[in-house]
Write a protein that holds these residues in place. Sequence first.
Motif, mmCIF file in Angstrom:
data_model
loop_
_atom_site.group_PDB
_atom_site.id
_atom_site.type_symbol
_atom_site.label_atom_id
_atom_site.label_comp_id
_atom_site.label_asym_id
_atom_site.label_seq_id
_atom_site.Cartn_x
_atom_site.Cartn_y
_atom_site.Cartn_z
ATOM 1 N N UNK A 124 12.895 -29.533 14.314
ATOM 2 C CA UNK A 124 13.128 -29.224 12.903
ATOM 3 C C UNK A 124 13.020 -30.475 12.039
ATOM 4 N N UNK A 125 13.593 -31.594 12.496
ATOM 5 C CA UNK A 125 13.506 -32.832 11.712
ATOM 6 C C UNK A 125 12.061 -33.253 11.495
ATOM 7 N N UNK A 126 11.250 -33.137 12.528
ATOM 8 C CA UNK A 126 9.831 -33.478 12.402
ATOM 9 C C UNK A 126 9.135 -32.530 11.433
ATOM 10 N N UNK A 127 9.490 -31.246 11.499
ATOM 11 C CA UNK A 127 8.870 -30.259 10.615
ATOM 12 C C UNK A 127 9.220 -30.528 9.154
ATOM 13 N N UNK A 128 10.496 -30.896 8.898
ATOM 14 C CA UNK A 128 10.915 -31.217 7.530
ATOM 15 C C UNK A 128 10.172 -32.453 7.027
ATOM 16 N N UNK A 129 9.977 -33.433 7.915
ATOM 17 C CA UNK A 129 9.223 -34.640 7.539
ATOM 18 C C UNK A 129 7.776 -34.286 7.212
ATOM 19 N N UNK A 130 7.178 -33.392 8.006
ATOM 20 C CA UNK A 130 5.795 -32.969 7.742
ATOM 21 C C UNK A 130 5.704 -32.198 6.418
ATOM 22 N N UNK A 131 6.734 -31.390 6.155
ATOM 23 C CA UNK A 131 6.762 -30.674 4.879
ATOM 24 C C UNK A 131 6.794 -31.644 3.712
ATOM 25 N N UNK A 132 7.627 -32.673 3.830
ATOM 26 C CA UNK A 132 7.712 -33.680 2.769
ATOM 27 C C UNK A 132 6.370 -34.377 2.581
ATOM 28 N N UNK A 133 5.703 -34.711 3.667
ATOM 29 C CA UNK A 133 4.398 -35.373 3.576
ATOM 30 C C UNK A 133 3.363 -34.473 2.903
ATOM 31 N N UNK A 134 3.377 -33.189 3.252
ATOM 32 C CA UNK A 134 2.427 -32.250 2.647
ATOM 33 C C UNK A 134 2.697 -32.086 1.151
ATOM 34 N N UNK A 238 5.819 -22.725 6.822
ATOM 35 C CA UNK A 238 6.033 -23.252 5.476
ATOM 36 C C UNK A 238 5.078 -24.413 5.201
ATOM 37 N N UNK A 239 4.933 -25.292 6.177
ATOM 38 C CA UNK A 239 4.006 -26.418 6.037
ATOM 39 C C UNK A 239 2.574 -25.907 5.873
ATOM 40 N N UNK A 255 4.868 -30.833 -9.451
ATOM 41 C CA UNK A 255 6.210 -31.353 -9.169
ATOM 42 C C UNK A 255 6.784 -30.580 -7.991
ATOM 43 N N UNK A 256 7.707 -31.187 -7.271
ATOM 44 C CA UNK A 256 8.383 -30.454 -6.204
ATOM 45 C C UNK A 256 9.765 -31.039 -5.959
ATOM 46 N N UNK A 257 10.633 -30.218 -5.366
ATOM 47 C CA UNK A 257 11.952 -30.641 -4.898
ATOM 48 C C UNK A 257 12.103 -30.147 -3.467
ATOM 49 N N UNK A 258 12.330 -31.071 -2.555
ATOM 50 C CA UNK A 258 12.533 -30.708 -1.155
ATOM 51 C C UNK A 258 14.021 -30.799 -0.841
ATOM 52 N N UNK A 259 14.711 -29.676 -0.923
ATOM 53 C CA UNK A 259 16.153 -29.656 -0.705
ATOM 54 C C UNK A 259 16.521 -29.582 0.780
ATOM 55 N N UNK A 260 15.529 -29.657 1.652
ATOM 56 C CA UNK A 260 15.802 -29.681 3.092
ATOM 57 C C UNK A 260 16.028 -31.101 3.605
ATOM 58 N N UNK A 261 15.779 -32.092 2.775
ATOM 59 C CA UNK A 261 15.938 -33.481 3.199
ATOM 60 C C UNK A 261 17.415 -33.842 3.358
ATOM 61 N N UNK A 262 17.693 -34.778 4.268
ATOM 62 C CA UNK A 262 19.067 -35.239 4.470
ATOM 63 C C UNK A 262 19.637 -35.869 3.205
#
Length: 331
Positions: A124-134, A238-239, A255-262
């Motif tokens: 999941x952490x890797x997936x959230x990081x990939x989402x942020x990168x995308x 999602x990614x 614009x975006x907000x990624x509320x899944x980030x730590x």
Amino acid sequence: MSCRYSVHRWGLGIALMISAWVGASLTGTVGYHLVQRNLSLAQLWLEIAFFFVGALFVAGGVTNAIFESTHARWMIVTGCLVIVPGAWIQRSRSVALKDSWATIRADYESYEATWFTIRGAVGVDDAVARLENELRAALGDSATVADAVGRRAKATRRPCQAVDDLAVLFGQACKLNAYYQLAVAHWTTGLKTAVVAHAPVKRRARAVEKLWRSYRGDARHVIDLVRASITFSSFDDMVQCVRQIRADPRAAVVHFKNRFLDAYDAKSTAGYRNASLSVVLVDAVTSSLGVESHVCELQLGIAEVEAVKHGLGSSGSGHQRYITFRNLRAI
């Protein structure tokens, strides 16, 4: 002595003029927020007004004491009396903010427990990081017309519409909404876990409320009149959805907000987490309608979190608690 008295009178006159101007400004600000039903902000500015006037009287009393004036004592006493209601308002605001948090504490803990379970899954952490990168890549400039139009919307600190008239924006939203919902459905092609929730144009009452609470009457920042949401069972889908948005030449993410980030503080949304995108659509259809620069909202959610949201709101009580929380904090 006469020279000293003359200086005293001039100083007092200037002080009164400045205080009258500041006092009128503070009174106008309080009235403005009361008219817009922003009780929390109205209390804040009323508190400032009481403290300002009280401090002014105390300072005037001290000044008069220096010049051996007979008015010194009553000015100091009056200033202290004026400060008292200011302190009471400050106390009541503090209690209201604490009460707002108490209202949604249980909901926040439910969201956080769910998110803790999700975070415990492998990858999941890797997936959230990939989402942020995308998402960051989606903000990058490209050669498409959509990005050229979107560049204006993201030129400021936060995205904004091309016009500042709420009535015009509602007219644009009514023209664009159906076409935007089709585009959102297209972005989920091939994603088996994606569930699209189409939405009508935002309610006018809430749009007006948010216009004054959050944007001080600047309608350019109302960017969620046209909106939709997609719920996914996995971050991988999602990614992939964000990738498909990037691949669509008519779409540009401004614009975006990624509320899944730590780093995201979920207390501001009562524990709820998702990813929110601001998007413009530019093609022959939107250009013919004159809505190619209208900024829309797309929310991407994860199924477990959305299940908590719908569970809390099944009886209407969860959403009502959030409204109470939102109103107490004037957001």
